[in-house]
Design a protein around this motif. Structure first.
Motif, short mmCIF file in Angstrom:
data_model
loop_
_atom_site.label_atom_id
_atom_site.label_comp_id
_atom_site.label_asym_id
_atom_site.label_seq_id
_atom_site.Cartn_x
_atom_site.Cartn_y
_atom_site.Cartn_z
N PRO A 126 34.55 -5.74 -20.14
CA PRO A 126 34.62 -6.08 -18.71
C PRO A 126 34.11 -4.93 -17.86
O PRO A 126 34.38 -3.76 -18.13
CB PRO A 126 36.10 -6.35 -18.46
CG PRO A 126 36.80 -5.63 -19.56
CD PRO A 126 35.88 -5.62 -20.73
N GLY A 127 33.36 -5.25 -16.81
CA GLY A 127 32.76 -4.23 -15.95
C GLY A 127 33.74 -3.56 -15.03
O GLY A 127 33.43 -2.55 -14.43
N SER A 128 34.95 -4.10 -14.92
CA SER A 128 35.92 -3.51 -14.01
C SER A 128 36.62 -2.29 -14.60
O SER A 128 37.22 -1.51 -13.87
CB SER A 128 36.97 -4.56 -13.63
OG SER A 128 37.60 -5.04 -14.80
N SER A 129 36.56 -2.10 -15.90
CA SER A 129 37.25 -0.96 -16.51
C SER A 129 36.46 0.33 -16.30
O SER A 129 35.25 0.32 -16.07
CB SER A 129 37.45 -1.20 -18.02
OG SER A 129 36.21 -1.24 -18.67
N GLU A 130 37.16 1.44 -16.39
CA GLU A 130 36.51 2.74 -16.23
C GLU A 130 35.73 3.07 -17.49
O GLU A 130 36.09 2.67 -18.59
CB GLU A 130 37.57 3.82 -15.99
CG GLU A 130 38.28 3.69 -14.67
CD GLU A 130 39.26 4.81 -14.45
OE1 GLU A 130 39.09 5.89 -15.04
OE2 GLU A 130 40.19 4.60 -13.68
N ASN A 131 34.67 3.83 -17.34
CA ASN A 131 33.83 4.27 -18.45
C ASN A 131 33.30 3.09 -19.28
O ASN A 131 33.21 3.18 -20.50
CB ASN A 131 34.58 5.24 -19.36
CG ASN A 131 35.05 6.46 -18.63
OD1 ASN A 131 34.40 6.93 -17.71
ND2 ASN A 131 36.19 6.98 -19.03
#
Length: 188
Positions: A126-131
């Motif tokens: 998912p693109g919302s997570s960091e790194n």
């Protein structure tokens, strides 16, 4: 008179059901100039080949996809219309998925279909997570991963293409019917 009202209501309900639509989704290749402006500085695009830009039109949203090959891996980065990263991923094979997760994926598919042919599997982040880019290019297996399978399945008598999305444990999230390839360019 009593039966005419019942007949009228029955016809109205059947008429409304016949006008329902399926989710239309089509992906086509676009030029780089038609792609939204994104920050290319944090993308590790050195030693990449075959950079291609796609636009996927859906009934609810438009998604832009950047696809490329780095090493032997086929990566994809999905963006929205504003250039914000939605999710990332790459193609994998059955042996790259943990065995217990793949066993539960296979059991769900065997329960829903008579016959199955898997076209490809994508491991998605998912693109919302960091790194998210770091996790994608390091090929990390995280609990937030999802697996997207493009498959041809036979339910009763007809073979059709489906897209199935599973979580990291192999639980089914959703299944949708995929549209066939667009053959508008073919003239008969």
């Amino acid at each position: 008179m009593k039966y005419s009202y019942i007949t009228l209501m029955l016809l109205l309900m059947l008429g409304l059901k016949s006008f329902s639509q399926t989710k239309l989704e089509r992906e086509h290749r676009i030029k780089k100039s038609q792609f939204p402006i994104i920050n290319m500085d944090n993308l590790p695009l050195e030693n990449t080949r075959y950079i291609k830009y796609y636009r996927e039109v859906d009934t609810s949203k438009i998604t832009y996809t950047l696809k490329f090959k780095k090493g032997k891996m086929h990566y994809h980065l999905d963006y929205n219309e504003k250039g914000i990263l939605q999710n990332t991923g790459f193609r994998v094979k059955e042996v790259d998925i943990p065995t217990d997760a793949y066993a539960s994926i296979r059991s769900v598919l065997n329960a829903n279909f008579k016959k199955i042919k898997i076209k490809y599997i994508q491991q998605r982040y998912p693109g919302s997570s960091e790194n998210v880019l770091k996790n994608t290019f390091q090929n990390l297996i995280l609990p937030s991963n999802t697996y997207k399978l493009m498959l041809r399945g036979k339910k009763i008598d007809k073979k059709e293409d489906y897209i199935a999305i599973f979580d990291a444990e192999g639980n089914l999230i959703k299944t949708t019917m995929a549209l066939p390839a667009n053959y508008d360019r073919v003239l008969y």
